[in-house]
Design a protein around this motif. Sequence first.
Motif, PDB file in Angstrom:
ATOM      1  N   VAL A 175       0.833  -1.196   0.000  1.00  0.00           N
ATOM      2  CA  VAL A 175       0.000   0.000   0.000  1.00  0.00           C
ATOM      3  C   VAL A 175       0.870   1.249   0.000  1.00  0.00           C
ATOM      4  CG1 VAL A 175      -1.664   1.315   1.364  1.00  0.00           C
ATOM      5  CG2 VAL A 175      -1.957  -1.145   1.096  1.00  0.00           C
ATOM      6  N   ASP A 176       1.979   1.232   0.768  1.00  0.00           N
ATOM      7  CA  ASP A 176       2.885   2.382   0.809  1.00  0.00           C
ATOM      8  C   ASP A 176       3.486   2.672  -0.560  1.00  0.00           C
ATOM      9  OD1 ASP A 176       2.422   2.731   3.472  1.00  0.00           O
ATOM     10  OD2 ASP A 176       4.188   1.622   4.136  1.00  0.00           O
ATOM     11  N   ALA A 177       3.911   1.624  -1.251  1.00  0.00           N
ATOM     12  CA  ALA A 177       4.493   1.810  -2.586  1.00  0.00           C
ATOM     13  C   ALA A 177       3.461   2.362  -3.558  1.00  0.00           C
ATOM     14  CB  ALA A 177       5.062   0.482  -3.092  1.00  0.00           C
ATOM     15  N   ALA A 178       2.239   1.886  -3.453  1.00  0.00           N
ATOM     16  CA  ALA A 178       1.172   2.372  -4.336  1.00  0.00           C
ATOM     17  C   ALA A 178       0.870   3.842  -4.061  1.00  0.00           C
ATOM     18  CB  ALA A 178      -0.078   1.516  -4.150  1.00  0.00           C
ATOM     19  N   LEU A 179       0.884   4.240  -2.779  1.00  0.00           N
ATOM     20  CA  LEU A 179       0.632   5.640  -2.438  1.00  0.00           C
ATOM     21  C   LEU A 179       1.727   6.544  -3.002  1.00  0.00           C
ATOM     22  CD1 LEU A 179      -0.696   5.399   1.231  1.00  0.00           C
ATOM     23  CD2 LEU A 179      -1.931   6.277  -0.751  1.00  0.00           C
ATOM     24  N   LYS A 180       2.990   6.104  -2.906  1.00  0.00           N
ATOM     25  CA  LYS A 180       4.090   6.884  -3.469  1.00  0.00           C
ATOM     26  C   LYS A 180       3.930   7.017  -4.984  1.00  0.00           C
ATOM     27  CE  LYS A 180       7.487   5.573   0.057  1.00  0.00           C
ATOM     28  NZ  LYS A 180       8.757   4.844   0.306  1.00  0.00           N
ATOM     29  N   TYR A 181       3.504   5.954  -5.620  1.00  0.00           N
ATOM     30  CA  TYR A 181       3.292   5.955  -7.069  1.00  0.00           C
ATOM     31  C   TYR A 181       2.221   6.977  -7.452  1.00  0.00           C
ATOM     32  CZ  TYR A 181       3.290   3.699 -11.695  1.00  0.00           C
ATOM     33  OH  TYR A 181       3.423   3.430 -13.024  1.00  0.00           O
ATOM     34  N   ILE A 182       1.160   7.047  -6.637  1.00  0.00           N
ATOM     35  CA  ILE A 182       0.051   7.962  -6.916  1.00  0.00           C
ATOM     36  C   ILE A 182       0.460   9.403  -6.660  1.00  0.00           C
ATOM     37  CG2 ILE A 182      -2.264   8.631  -6.150  1.00  0.00           C
ATOM     38  CD1 ILE A 182      -2.726   5.623  -5.543  1.00  0.00           C
ATOM     39  N   VAL A 183       1.102   9.654  -5.504  1.00  0.00           N
ATOM     40  CA  VAL A 183       1.496  11.016  -5.139  1.00  0.00           C
ATOM     41  C   VAL A 183       2.491  11.586  -6.146  1.00  0.00           C
ATOM     42  CG1 VAL A 183       2.707  12.380  -3.408  1.00  0.00           C
ATOM     43  CG2 VAL A 183       1.033  10.679  -2.685  1.00  0.00           C
TER      44      VAL A 183
END
Length: 207
Positions: A175-183
């Motif tokens: 989830v953390d990696a996905a959030l970084k990808y989105i931001v």
Amino acid sequence: MRKYFITGALVLVPLAITAWVLNFVISTLDQSLVLVPSEWQPRTYIPGLGAIITLAIVFVTGVLTNNLVGKWFVRMWERLLQRIPVVNSVYGSVKQVSDTLFSSSGNAFRKAVLIPYPHENSYTIAFLTGVPGGDVKNHLVGDYVSVYVPTTPNPTSGFFLMMERSRVVELDMTVDAALKYIVSMGVVAPPSPLDAAPDTHVAIAAE
């Protein structure tokens, strides 16, 4: 010159944005000083004092309520709020969300998934939050899951969707990696799994 300018921007822009965010957070927390009686307020403004007071209040509240007596007072307080019209519905909804997001055992965002959005020929990253409940599930024919679609670059706003499970693809990323990808608007892409098979994109399995 263009190369040096871009290099300088890559160094300073993240620092500037970080400083802006920290300044916004500290300035917001500093507003707690208005709750302090005027005779107790410092004669001169001390930057960050309100933030320290807010964090201290949160910490002390956690200490006081993390025992039998404190938990009893919290239960009595919640029972009182539940008897007040309008307040009970607002407080109950907010408490449910906060318990899910901030609880150490909570799992608000369970998995990062890929979904077709906003139409069939484009895709976006979303987060699995659960399954439809209440009367909603009685009006959905088939197997559906609930997902949250965050906006870019601010993932705190977004859309809540209910989609057929067969159209939701589980991603092999945290989830953390996905959030970084989105931001980062897709700039900071997570590394691909080393052992991923070519056909690993399969619909998310039923829980």
